[in-house]
Enzyme design. Structure first.
Site, PDB file in Angstrom:
ATOM      1  N   ASP A 132      17.362 -10.091  -4.324  1.00 15.84           N
ATOM      2  CA  ASP A 132      18.609  -9.715  -4.999  1.00 15.84           C
ATOM      3  C   ASP A 132      19.102  -8.346  -4.557  1.00 15.84           C
ATOM      4  O   ASP A 132      20.317  -8.113  -4.469  1.00 15.84           O
ATOM      5  CB  ASP A 132      18.420  -9.727  -6.516  1.00 15.84           C
ATOM      6  CG  ASP A 132      18.458 -11.122  -7.113  1.00 15.84           C
ATOM      7  OD1 ASP A 132      18.762 -12.078  -6.374  1.00 15.84           O
ATOM      8  OD2 ASP A 132      18.167 -11.262  -8.315  1.00 15.84           O
ATOM      9  N   ARG A 157       7.399  -5.640   2.680  1.00 17.68           N
ATOM     10  CA  ARG A 157       6.138  -6.300   2.331  1.00 17.68           C
ATOM     11  C   ARG A 157       5.898  -6.155   0.830  1.00 17.68           C
ATOM     12  O   ARG A 157       5.939  -5.059   0.290  1.00 17.68           O
ATOM     13  CB  ARG A 157       4.955  -5.712   3.102  1.00 17.68           C
ATOM     14  CG  ARG A 157       3.650  -6.429   2.729  1.00 17.68           C
ATOM     15  CD  ARG A 157       2.532  -6.202   3.708  1.00 17.68           C
ATOM     16  NE  ARG A 157       1.944  -4.872   3.629  1.00 17.68           N
ATOM     17  CZ  ARG A 157       0.768  -4.539   4.164  1.00 17.68           C
ATOM     18  NH1 ARG A 157       0.068  -5.459   4.831  1.00 17.68           N
ATOM     19  NH2 ARG A 157       0.311  -3.310   4.085  1.00 17.68           N
ATOM     20  N   HIS A 211       0.809  -1.215   0.000  1.00 20.88           N
ATOM     21  CA  HIS A 211       0.000   0.000   0.000  1.00 20.88           C
ATOM     22  C   HIS A 211       0.846   1.271   0.000  1.00 20.88           C
ATOM     23  O   HIS A 211       0.299   2.373  -0.097  1.00 20.88           O
ATOM     24  CB  HIS A 211      -0.932   0.019   1.217  1.00 20.88           C
ATOM     25  CG  HIS A 211      -1.934  -1.102   1.220  1.00 20.88           C
ATOM     26  ND1 HIS A 211      -2.893  -1.241   0.246  1.00 20.88           N
ATOM     27  CD2 HIS A 211      -2.118  -2.134   2.081  1.00 20.88           C
ATOM     28  CE1 HIS A 211      -3.628  -2.307   0.501  1.00 20.88           C
ATOM     29  NE2 HIS A 211      -3.175  -2.875   1.599  1.00 20.88           N
ATOM     30  N   ASP A 232      -8.038  -6.474   6.899  1.00 22.41           N
ATOM     31  CA  ASP A 232      -8.657  -7.282   5.844  1.00 22.41           C
ATOM     32  C   ASP A 232      -9.475  -8.419   6.434  1.00 22.41           C
ATOM     33  O   ASP A 232     -10.503  -8.808   5.859  1.00 22.41           O
ATOM     34  CB  ASP A 232      -7.580  -7.821   4.901  1.00 22.41           C
ATOM     35  CG  ASP A 232      -7.106  -6.766   3.916  1.00 22.41           C
ATOM     36  OD1 ASP A 232      -7.954  -6.223   3.180  1.00 22.41           O
ATOM     37  OD2 ASP A 232      -5.905  -6.466   3.883  1.00 22.41           O
ATOM     38  N   GLU A 259      -5.103 -13.114   6.344  1.00 21.98           N
ATOM     39  CA  GLU A 259      -6.009 -11.970   6.377  1.00 21.98           C
ATOM     40  C   GLU A 259      -7.447 -12.329   6.019  1.00 21.98           C
ATOM     41  O   GLU A 259      -8.220 -11.450   5.641  1.00 21.98           O
ATOM     42  CB  GLU A 259      -5.506 -10.894   5.406  1.00 21.98           C
ATOM     43  CG  GLU A 259      -4.057 -10.497   5.620  1.00 21.98           C
ATOM     44  CD  GLU A 259      -3.562  -9.507   4.583  1.00 21.98           C
ATOM     45  OE1 GLU A 259      -3.870  -8.313   4.736  1.00 21.98           O
ATOM     46  OE2 GLU A 259      -2.882  -9.933   3.630  1.00 21.98           O
TER      47      GLU A 259
END
Length: 256
Positions: free
Chosen positions: A88, A74, A48, A178, A152
């Site tokens: 990476d 996240r 988000h 959620d 969630e």
């Protein structure tokens, strides 16, 4: 050169409480400010927050200057390419949202590991491998990688034990916002049914010996989650904290 130790993962193993804060504003200056504020971990929110993959890299570099703070990245979804690119560029701890089944958890684990254990494309000449300076990166990388899966939904909680049993899952994060929406209470984390579901999920994870975490601004839910066994807890979010501070400052003088 030695592989950097994942302090966040080690603290999970040791059962130490870790306090976190959420970064949604892009830029390494915000990452550094939050790291300097004393929290144990900063979540760089690629779901988000205002981040494309390449914009996460300078945030990781900024947090690296604060040895008592660990970055957690996240992702926006379970995606093997996103996992590969973030690993990476030096992320050691990833949080993958909306994991509902053990099969999805296994896919996330596979994406984090080189063959023959997984499907991550091999390249040690990256920031993660210190551009080739870590000679045994290919064989040791997984030792310091940490996977947090985010549950969630009601379906995810129904599969909690199976998800937690997946080898390579290091911790489980409960997403109450959620979950509340999925349970029919959008925006209402204070609903007793939601609070009971969160508390029950964390207690079940504790019984399994699986580290559990949560992010909520509801003090009652936070207290109940900690009492149930949550060991890595996010206490705030940059945008909300800035808005609250700005409004509070204005209220001190407006109308005085």
């Amino acid at each position: 050169m030695q592989l950097p130790v994942n302090r966040f993962k080690q603290a999970l193993k040791d059962g130490r409480m870790q306090w976190g804060i959420w970064q949604t504003f892009g830029g390494p200056d915000m990452a550094e400010l939050l790291a300097a504020s004393g929290y144990d971990w900063v979540l760089i929110d690629g779901e988000h927050g205002a981040f494309d993959v390449g914009e996460i890299r300078p945030c990781l570099q900024a947090v690296a200057g604060y040895p008592d703070c660990s970055p957690v990245v996240r992702l926006c979804e379970l995606d093997t390419a996103l996992i590969k690119r973030n690993l990476d560029q030096g992320a050691q701890t990833l949080m993958v949202p909306m994991i509902n089944t053990a099969a999805e958890a296994r896919a996330a684990v596979s994406a984090m590991r080189f063959a023959p254990e997984g499907t991550r494309g091999f390249n040690s000449a990256t920031r993660a491998g210190r551009y080739g300076a870590i000679a045994d990166y290919g064989t040791r990388a997984k030792d310091e990688l940490c996977l947090i899966v985010q549950l969630e939904s009601r379906a995810a909680l129904g599969n909690l034990e199976e998800i937690a049993a997946v080898e390579g899952v290091d911790a489980v994060f409960i997403g109450p916002a959620d979950l509340a929406a999925d349970m029919g209470y959008p925006g209402n984390l204070a609903a007793p049914e939601v609070q009971d579901a969160v508390e029950d999920a964390i207690a079940r994870l504790k019984a399994l010996g699986m580290p559990a975490g949560i992010f909520t601004l509801d003090p009652e839910m936070q207290r109940r989650a900690i009492a149930a066994g949550a060991s890595f807890n996010a206490l705030g979010l940059d945008a909300l904290m800035l808005m609250q501070a700005a409004q509070a400052r204005l209220a001190q003088f407006r109308g005085a």
